[in-house]
Design a protein around this motif. Structure first.
Motif, PDB file in Angstrom:
ATOM      1  N   GLU A 197      68.485  -5.395 -49.935  1.00  0.00           N
ATOM      2  CA  GLU A 197      68.708  -5.406 -48.495  1.00  0.00           C
ATOM      3  C   GLU A 197      67.768  -4.436 -47.792  1.00  0.00           C
ATOM      4  N   MET A 198      67.598  -3.260 -48.372  1.00  0.00           N
ATOM      5  CA  MET A 198      66.738  -2.256 -47.759  1.00  0.00           C
ATOM      6  C   MET A 198      65.280  -2.703 -47.774  1.00  0.00           C
ATOM      7  N   GLN A 199      64.845  -3.288 -48.871  1.00  0.00           N
ATOM      8  CA  GLN A 199      63.461  -3.764 -48.948  1.00  0.00           C
ATOM      9  C   GLN A 199      63.201  -4.856 -47.933  1.00  0.00           C
ATOM     10  N   ARG A 200      64.145  -5.789 -47.762  1.00  0.00           N
ATOM     11  CA  ARG A 200      63.971  -6.865 -46.785  1.00  0.00           C
ATOM     12  C   ARG A 200      63.938  -6.311 -45.372  1.00  0.00           C
ATOM     13  N   ALA A 201      64.796  -5.324 -45.101  1.00  0.00           N
ATOM     14  CA  ALA A 201      64.865  -4.760 -43.753  1.00  0.00           C
ATOM     15  C   ALA A 201      63.604  -3.985 -43.389  1.00  0.00           C
ATOM     16  N   LEU A 251      63.285   4.139 -43.407  1.00  0.00           N
ATOM     17  CA  LEU A 251      64.343   4.182 -44.414  1.00  0.00           C
ATOM     18  C   LEU A 251      65.527   5.017 -43.946  1.00  0.00           C
ATOM     19  N   LEU A 252      65.238   6.186 -43.402  1.00  0.00           N
ATOM     20  CA  LEU A 252      66.317   7.063 -42.940  1.00  0.00           C
ATOM     21  C   LEU A 252      67.063   6.429 -41.781  1.00  0.00           C
ATOM     22  N   GLU A 253      66.337   5.843 -40.844  1.00  0.00           N
ATOM     23  CA  GLU A 253      66.976   5.228 -39.681  1.00  0.00           C
ATOM     24  C   GLU A 253      67.889   4.086 -40.099  1.00  0.00           C
ATOM     25  N   TYR A 254      67.416   3.277 -41.034  1.00  0.00           N
ATOM     26  CA  TYR A 254      68.225   2.146 -41.483  1.00  0.00           C
ATOM     27  C   TYR A 254      69.497   2.622 -42.174  1.00  0.00           C
ATOM     28  N   MET A 255      69.386   3.614 -43.026  1.00  0.00           N
ATOM     29  CA  MET A 255      70.575   4.138 -43.709  1.00  0.00           C
ATOM     30  C   MET A 255      71.528   4.797 -42.719  1.00  0.00           C
ATOM     31  N   ALA A 256      70.978   5.457 -41.690  1.00  0.00           N
ATOM     32  CA  ALA A 256      71.826   6.098 -40.682  1.00  0.00           C
ATOM     33  C   ALA A 256      72.633   5.060 -39.924  1.00  0.00           C
ATOM     34  N   SER A 303      65.272  -9.868 -39.469  1.00  0.00           N
ATOM     35  CA  SER A 303      64.304  -8.792 -39.675  1.00  0.00           C
ATOM     36  C   SER A 303      63.618  -8.409 -38.376  1.00  0.00           C
ATOM     37  N   VAL A 304      63.320  -9.402 -37.544  1.00  0.00           N
ATOM     38  CA  VAL A 304      62.699  -9.115 -36.239  1.00  0.00           C
ATOM     39  C   VAL A 304      63.612  -8.222 -35.412  1.00  0.00           C
ATOM     40  N   CYS A 305      64.887  -8.603 -35.318  1.00  0.00           N
ATOM     41  CA  CYS A 305      65.844  -7.835 -34.526  1.00  0.00           C
ATOM     42  C   CYS A 305      66.014  -6.432 -35.092  1.00  0.00           C
ATOM     43  N   SER A 306      66.146  -6.335 -36.417  1.00  0.00           N
ATOM     44  CA  SER A 306      66.324  -5.035 -37.056  1.00  0.00           C
ATOM     45  C   SER A 306      65.149  -4.112 -36.780  1.00  0.00           C
ATOM     46  N   ARG A 307      63.936  -4.639 -36.852  1.00  0.00           N
ATOM     47  CA  ARG A 307      62.751  -3.806 -36.623  1.00  0.00           C
ATOM     48  C   ARG A 307      62.658  -3.355 -35.164  1.00  0.00           C
ATOM     49  N   LEU A 308      63.024  -4.225 -34.239  1.00  0.00           N
ATOM     50  CA  LEU A 308      63.009  -3.831 -32.828  1.00  0.00           C
ATOM     51  C   LEU A 308      63.990  -2.694 -32.575  1.00  0.00           C
ATOM     52  N   ARG A 309      65.168  -2.787 -33.164  1.00  0.00           N
ATOM     53  CA  ARG A 309      66.162  -1.736 -32.970  1.00  0.00           C
ATOM     54  C   ARG A 309      65.696  -0.422 -33.618  1.00  0.00           C
ATOM     55  N   LEU A 326      58.570 -14.127 -40.856  1.00  0.00           N
ATOM     56  CA  LEU A 326      59.536 -13.029 -40.744  1.00  0.00           C
ATOM     57  C   LEU A 326      60.778 -13.584 -40.071  1.00  0.00           C
ATOM     58  N   ASN A 327      61.935 -13.513 -40.748  1.00  0.00           N
ATOM     59  CA  ASN A 327      63.120 -14.146 -40.167  1.00  0.00           C
ATOM     60  C   ASN A 327      63.662 -13.354 -38.969  1.00  0.00           C
ATOM     61  N   GLY A 328      64.517 -14.012 -38.200  1.00  0.00           N
ATOM     62  CA  GLY A 328      65.019 -13.414 -36.979  1.00  0.00           C
ATOM     63  C   GLY A 328      65.817 -12.146 -37.194  1.00  0.00           C
TER      64      GLY A 328
END
Length: 224
Positions: A174-178, A158-163, A63-69, A59-61
């Motif tokens: 991009e959304m699938q990777r995130a 999904l909603l959080e990422y789009m927000a 994606s790690v950061c995005s998931r933590l946020r 899992l790249n960095g």
């Protein structure tokens, strides 16, 4: 002050050198050699700062950061990477990193940045508002027109990422990777989850907010 840090880097020799130096300067380090383990440690422990390489196995960095946020973690993140273009830096900041240090770097500079970040929590926003929709990442809830939305874990992600990206368009890739990282879902999985999300976010209300941009992806914004 003693600082508790997490170092996520698959270069074991470099990681050993950094940990030895930082611990001599009062920075206690845990280490993970891949993104999945790093994400697990970050969720299980309380760190003052996370040092995160971008190019990681499993899992790249980013994606790690995005998931933590998305999970509401506000620990400061310092990206440490050999990728030095402006585009790379923008990409890092967009997923929620707080600082960016390009390899090779001086150990003293690393220490100064770690100390500076450890004095504060991340300034990444936790609440996003799109028209009458509120997405609160700290409370882990979405409210539209005063109505709390009951979302599944994937619908929430999904909603959080789009927000966070609103009003920009997010591509399907991009959304699938995130959301799924390197373990990409079946071809129609995103379509199914987006359909279910629309039933909860848009269908009960007069103005739809989830837009499909043909050939590109999705955006969370008011219809123009």
């Amino acid at each position: 002050m003693n600082i508790y840090a997490l170092l996520v880097d698959d270069d074991l020799d470099l990681a050993a050198s950094l940990m030895e130096y930082l611990e001599l300067e009062g920075v206690t380090c845990d280490h993970a050699a891949n993104g999945v383990h790093g994400l697990q440690l970050a969720r299980e422990n309380k760190y003052d700062v996370i040092l995160l390489d971008v190019m990681l196995p499993k899992l790249n960095g980013l994606s790690v950061c995005s998931r933590l946020r998305r999970d509401g973690f506000d620990v400061p993140v310092l990206m440490i990477t050999a990728r030095d273009t402006l585009t790379d830096k923008i990409e890092g900041f967009e997923v929620g990193s707080d600082d960016y240090l390009v390899k090779p770097f001086a150990l003293k500079e690393l220490l100064l940045r770690v100390r500076a970040l450890a004095k504060r929590r991340s300034t990444q926003p936790r609440r996003f508002v799109v028209e009458d929709l509120e997405v609160d990442t700290e409370q882990h809830e979405a409210i539209r027109a005063g109505v709390r939305l009951a979302l599944s874990p994937k619908e929430w992600e999904l909603l959080e990422y789009m927000a966070k990206m609103s009003p920009n368009v997010v591509s399907r890739d991009e959304m699938q990777r995130a959301i799924w990282g390197e373990d990409l879902p079946e071809s129609n999985s995103l379509k199914v989850h987006m359909h279910k999300l629309r039933q909860k976010v848009d269908k009960p209300f007069p103005v739809p907010l989830i837009q499909t941009v043909p050939g590109v992806g999705f955006a969370l914004r008011k219809q123009s």
